[in-house]
Design a protein around this motif. Structure first.
Motif, PDB file in Angstrom:
ATOM      1  N   ALA A  80       5.313  -0.800   1.948  1.00 55.24           N
ATOM      2  CA  ALA A  80       3.888  -0.484   1.852  1.00 55.24           C
ATOM      3  C   ALA A  80       3.036  -1.716   2.163  1.00 55.24           C
ATOM      4  O   ALA A  80       2.037  -1.641   2.895  1.00 55.24           O
ATOM      5  CB  ALA A  80       3.561   0.053   0.462  1.00 55.24           C
ATOM      6  N   LEU A  81       3.437  -2.864   1.627  1.00 58.10           N
ATOM      7  CA  LEU A  81       2.690  -4.095   1.897  1.00 58.10           C
ATOM      8  C   LEU A  81       2.832  -4.505   3.354  1.00 58.10           C
ATOM      9  O   LEU A  81       1.895  -5.041   3.954  1.00 58.10           O
ATOM     10  CB  LEU A  81       3.178  -5.208   0.964  1.00 58.10           C
ATOM     11  N   ASN A  82       3.997  -4.233   3.939  1.00 58.92           N
ATOM     12  CA  ASN A  82       4.184  -4.477   5.364  1.00 58.92           C
ATOM     13  C   ASN A  82       3.217  -3.635   6.186  1.00 58.92           C
ATOM     14  O   ASN A  82       2.657  -4.106   7.191  1.00 58.92           O
ATOM     15  CB  ASN A  82       5.634  -4.158   5.742  1.00 58.92           C
ATOM     16  N   CYS A  83       3.010  -2.389   5.779  1.00 56.31           N
ATOM     17  CA  CYS A  83       2.067  -1.513   6.487  1.00 56.31           C
ATOM     18  C   CYS A  83       0.645  -2.054   6.421  1.00 56.31           C
ATOM     19  O   CYS A  83      -0.122  -1.915   7.380  1.00 56.31           O
ATOM     20  CB  CYS A  83       2.114  -0.099   5.896  1.00 56.31           C
ATOM     21  N   VAL A  84       0.296  -2.668   5.307  1.00 57.62           N
ATOM     22  CA  VAL A  84      -1.048  -3.234   5.156  1.00 57.62           C
ATOM     23  C   VAL A  84      -1.239  -4.396   6.129  1.00 57.62           C
ATOM     24  O   VAL A  84      -2.234  -4.473   6.860  1.00 57.62           O
ATOM     25  CB  VAL A  84      -1.284  -3.712   3.706  1.00 57.62           C
ATOM     26  N   ALA A 101      -6.830   0.598   3.151  1.00 58.10           N
ATOM     27  CA  ALA A 101      -5.947  -0.570   3.073  1.00 58.10           C
ATOM     28  C   ALA A 101      -5.877  -1.124   1.650  1.00 58.10           C
ATOM     29  O   ALA A 101      -4.808  -1.521   1.177  1.00 58.10           O
ATOM     30  CB  ALA A 101      -6.433  -1.649   4.036  1.00 58.10           C
ATOM     31  N   ARG A 102      -7.008  -1.125   0.958  1.00 55.60           N
ATOM     32  CA  ARG A 102      -7.027  -1.658  -0.416  1.00 55.60           C
ATOM     33  C   ARG A 102      -6.134  -0.819  -1.323  1.00 55.60           C
ATOM     34  O   ARG A 102      -5.380  -1.359  -2.137  1.00 55.60           O
ATOM     35  CB  ARG A 102      -8.464  -1.678  -0.945  1.00 55.60           C
ATOM     36  N   ASN A 103      -6.227   0.495  -1.191  1.00 54.44           N
ATOM     37  CA  ASN A 103      -5.399   1.374  -2.010  1.00 54.44           C
ATOM     38  C   ASN A 103      -3.918   1.170  -1.714  1.00 54.44           C
ATOM     39  O   ASN A 103      -3.078   1.182  -2.616  1.00 54.44           O
ATOM     40  CB  ASN A 103      -5.780   2.832  -1.767  1.00 54.44           C
ATOM     41  N   ALA A 104      -3.597   1.000  -0.427  1.00 51.49           N
ATOM     42  CA  ALA A 104      -2.208   0.792  -0.038  1.00 51.49           C
ATOM     43  C   ALA A 104      -1.678  -0.517  -0.613  1.00 51.49           C
ATOM     44  O   ALA A 104      -0.525  -0.598  -1.049  1.00 51.49           O
ATOM     45  CB  ALA A 104      -2.086   0.788   1.480  1.00 51.49           C
ATOM     46  N   MET A 105      -2.525  -1.543  -0.634  1.00 54.23           N
ATOM     47  CA  MET A 105      -2.101  -2.825  -1.184  1.00 54.23           C
ATOM     48  C   MET A 105      -1.842  -2.713  -2.689  1.00 54.23           C
ATOM     49  O   MET A 105      -0.823  -3.202  -3.202  1.00 54.23           O
ATOM     50  CB  MET A 105      -3.153  -3.905  -0.922  1.00 54.23           C
ATOM     51  N   VAL A 106      -2.758  -2.066  -3.389  1.00 56.02           N
ATOM     52  CA  VAL A 106      -2.572  -1.866  -4.832  1.00 56.02           C
ATOM     53  C   VAL A 106      -1.298  -1.069  -5.090  1.00 56.02           C
ATOM     54  O   VAL A 106      -0.508  -1.392  -5.989  1.00 56.02           O
ATOM     55  CB  VAL A 106      -3.795  -1.152  -5.441  1.00 56.02           C
ATOM     56  N   PHE A 107      -1.089  -0.030  -4.294  1.00 61.28           N
ATOM     57  CA  PHE A 107       0.096   0.805  -4.415  1.00 61.28           C
ATOM     58  C   PHE A 107       1.367  -0.028  -4.248  1.00 61.28           C
ATOM     59  O   PHE A 107       2.314   0.078  -5.031  1.00 61.28           O
ATOM     60  CB  PHE A 107       0.036   1.913  -3.369  1.00 61.28           C
TER      61      PHE A 107
END
Length: 312
Positions: free
Chosen positions: A73-77, A101-107
């Motif tokens: 997930a962080l790679n996707c960000v 992007a912020r939600n993905a990073m938190v996730f």
């Protein structure tokens, strides 16, 4: 009476809850996680030289899934700009703006924290710490530094994908034995042929995104030669497990390794002769090879067959 502006038929619609849920699952790259889990269970069986506690296997897989999902997930960000350019990845959630992007990073961060806490509580601190180390290496070293700067990106960055076998071993034994390091090496040397075959197919994609994968900066003949070299090292390295395994593993290691080498050489020959080559055959074969090799390791260990020992 106020007029109502008609909504264009092709106007984008808000994603449904199901779409959003599927997008978050997609951020974790489930297909990659499946391959990682395929190697984790055999590593645990080899560590036990039998069948470990089903609860321990389950908890390790859950923690490993969360750790891998966090890294992906962080790679996707970080790679959102690359994913939006490449045809192969433009359907990923951040490239399609389904997830902010912020939600993905938190996730991704939450998954990483949960994986550490879960593995520490259900296995041991060593396994939990190595899971976090793998996440940080994949995101900070591979994704943020190596991927965009060197053609050797996947060689060294692939080390993160080798960690599940070491984590699985540590979950059972509480330490890192030499067979765990050998399994790490098998996946380490397997990674370049696997990804370079894929990158040969999608060379233009990587070039367009500015990612210096080896097929972008080297000739097809040079890439195919490197694939052959790493394939031979991988097969030879897999034989180092023989002293800790039995005849089932030996048979599959030899047969599957020979099968892989034949296809690697065929690719090199076709490219060298400037004949039509299909690197995706080797890419798909590489998945089958790793699955069969570790399946044989699992069966060999579960049966508790006598090990070949030194010398073998």
């Amino acid at each position: 009476m106020p007029s109502v502006t008609p909504v264009p038929a092709d106007a984008p619609t808000a994603p449904s809850r199901g779409d959003v849920l599927r997008a978050y699952v997609a951020l974790t790259k489930p297909r990659i996680i499946e391959l990682l889990l395929v190697t984790t269970v055999p590593a645990m069986l080899l560590a036990e030289r039998g069948i470990p506690s089903p609860w321990l296997v389950l908890t390790t897989l859950v923690g490993g899934t969360m750790a891998a999902g966090s890294a992906n997930a962080l790679n996707c960000v970080v790679d959102a700009d690359i994913d939006a350019v490449m045809k192969r990845t433009k359907s990923r959630p951040l490239a399609r703006h389904v997830v902010p992007a912020r939600n993905a990073m938190v996730f991704g961060v939450v998954l990483g924290v949960l994986s550490f806490a879960w593995l520490w509580a259900t296995t041991n601190l060593l396994a939990a710490a190595m899971a976090v180390g793998a996440i940080l290496f994949y995101v900070l070293v591979y994704t943020m530094v190596l991927k965009r700067r060197t053609a050797q990106n996947i060689v060294w960055g692939g080390a993160a994908g080798c960690m599940p076998v070491v984590i699985g071993w540590a979950a059972v034994t509480g330490d890192v034995g030499w067979p765990a390091l050998v399994m790490f090496g098998v996946i380490f040397f397997w990674t370049p042929p696997h990804f370079w075959a894929l990158a040969m197919k999608f060379r233009d994609d990587y070039a367009k995104a500015g990612v210096p994968m080896l097929p972008v900066v080297a000739t097809p003949t040079q890439v195919a030669k490197q694939i052959v070299v790493y394939s031979w090292v991988m097969v030879a390295w897999s034989m180092l497990l023989l002293p800790a395994t039995g005849w089932v593993y030996l048979a599959f290691a030899v047969l599957a390794g020979g099968w892989f080498l034949v296809f690697a050489h065929r690719l090199h020959t076709a490219v060298k002769r400037d004949e039509p080559a299909n690197p995706m055959k080797l890419f798909h074969l590489s998945n089958s090879y790793l699955t069969l090799l570790f399946l044989a390791l699992a069966v060999d260990s579960a049966l508790g067959l006598p090990v070949l020992g030194w010398p073998f």
